[in-house]
Scaffold this active site. Structure first.
Site, PDB file in Angstrom:
ATOM      1  N   PRO A  73       0.305  -1.338  -0.430  1.00 33.22           N
ATOM      2  CA  PRO A  73      -0.570   0.445  -0.087  1.00 33.22           C
ATOM      3  C   PRO A  73       0.896   1.821   0.484  1.00 33.22           C
ATOM      4  O   PRO A  73       1.845   1.124   0.588  1.00 33.22           O
ATOM      5  CB  PRO A  73      -0.858  -0.347   1.154  1.00 33.22           C
ATOM      6  CG  PRO A  73      -1.476  -1.918   1.602  1.00 33.22           C
ATOM      7  CD  PRO A  73       0.378  -2.008   0.793  1.00 33.22           C
ATOM      8  N   GLU A  74       0.414   2.249  -0.404  1.00 28.10           N
ATOM      9  CA  GLU A  74       0.901   3.565  -0.581  1.00 28.10           C
ATOM     10  C   GLU A  74       0.764   4.450   0.675  1.00 28.10           C
ATOM     11  O   GLU A  74       0.094   3.985   1.404  1.00 28.10           O
ATOM     12  CB  GLU A  74       0.721   4.339  -1.968  1.00 28.10           C
ATOM     13  CG  GLU A  74       1.085   3.474  -3.322  1.00 28.10           C
ATOM     14  CD  GLU A  74       2.220   3.445  -3.804  1.00 28.10           C
ATOM     15  OE1 GLU A  74       2.822   4.479  -4.129  1.00 28.10           O
ATOM     16  OE2 GLU A  74       2.059   1.961  -4.488  1.00 28.10           O
TER      17      GLU A  74
END
Length: 282
Positions: free
Chosen positions: A2-3
């Site tokens: 995930p960013e």
């Protein structure tokens, strides 16, 4: 992986569900925390730091988690069916009378004193979505190693915290440079513009899980310029978007770029197997 925008949104949902409420259920399913019971403690806040999540509770304690590739936190109402995965993948349960937060496949789960949070996040650079965001400092760190390829430098959380592989590919495309171009070869104004664009894009996307780097109003089926589009025509020049990385590599180690739009070197041919990736763990 995930960013930073996804982690920020996860933290906000956890905070809205848990903060200001007393824990009525606590189950930490990792061996070193198996005997820990946080029941009866109030959750003070849930704060994102780059790609890290810090859940602070009464008594000066912080539950630190990191999602890495497959982890997730899901929030459920009391009568809602849990859908995040099979029970054996659950690593943490934090429940109040109103909600239950369930952590699935969490590769990192630690309990530490809140005063010691720097031991797990103190190495991070300016947080693109945090109150400490400092563009000048992020530029200084990014440019500190002029020989380093841009893509590696962007992924290094010690430079700027929150950029993952999707944004790495998209930012290099928007800057019209190859991800393998040494940072020192970038035009003088590009590092600042690139990081300012990163801050703007993460901020725009932080309230939704559907990430978009293409302009508002563009076609819904075109949310990203190059990421995940290997072999397809570039929206800008029509050249085929290229993909670098073995088929069995995780998505966070595959690079997408347009050879028609992005100036600079192509990736080096694969060498002998390596024991470690040169990019530091987030």
């Amino acid at each position: 992986m995930p960013e930073g925008d996804t982690v920020w949104l996860t933290a906000r949902r956890l905070h809205e569900a848990l903060a200001g409420r007393v824990l009525t259920r606590s189950d930490l399913r990792v061996p070193r925390l198996a005997t820990v019971d946080l029941t009866g403690r109030a959750v003070l806040d849930v704060t994102p730091r780059g790609k890290h999540l810090l859940t602070r509770v009464d008594g000066g304690l912080t539950l630190h988690s990191h999602l890495r590739m497959d982890g997730s936190w899901q929030v459920y109402a009391p009568d809602e069916r849990w859908r995040g995965g099979p029970a054996h993948q659950i690593r943490a349960i934090l429940g109040t009378e109103a909600h239950t937060a369930v952590g699935y496949r969490l590769p990192v789960l630690d309990l530490l004193r809140t005063a010691d949070e720097a031991t797990v996040v103190g190495h991070l650079g300016p947080d693109l979505l945090g109150p400490d965001w400092d563009l000048d400092e992020a530029v200084r760190r990014l440019c500190a190693d002029p020989a380093r390829p841009l893509g590696e430098a962007l992924l290094d959380q010690r430079n700027a915290a929150g950029i993952g592989n999707v944004y790495k590919c998209e930012l290099a495309f928007l800057a019209r440079v190859s991800p393998w171009l040494p940072v020192g070869d970038l035009p003088q104004d590009v590092p600042a513009r690139l990081l300012a664009t990163a801050h703007r894009l993460l901020d725009v996307n932080k309230d939704r899980f559907e990430r978009r780097t293409t302009p508002p109003g563009s076609r819904p089926d075109r949310p990203l310029y190059v990421y995940g589009r290997g072999g397809r025509p570039c929206y800008r020049c029509g050249a085929r978007v290229r993909r670098h990385g073995a088929q069995d590599l995780p998505d966070d180690r595959i690079t997408y770029w347009c050879p028609g739009c992005q100036a600079g070197p192509d990736p080096a041919p694969p060498g002998p197997p390596r024991g470690r990736d040169p990019v530091p763990a987030p």
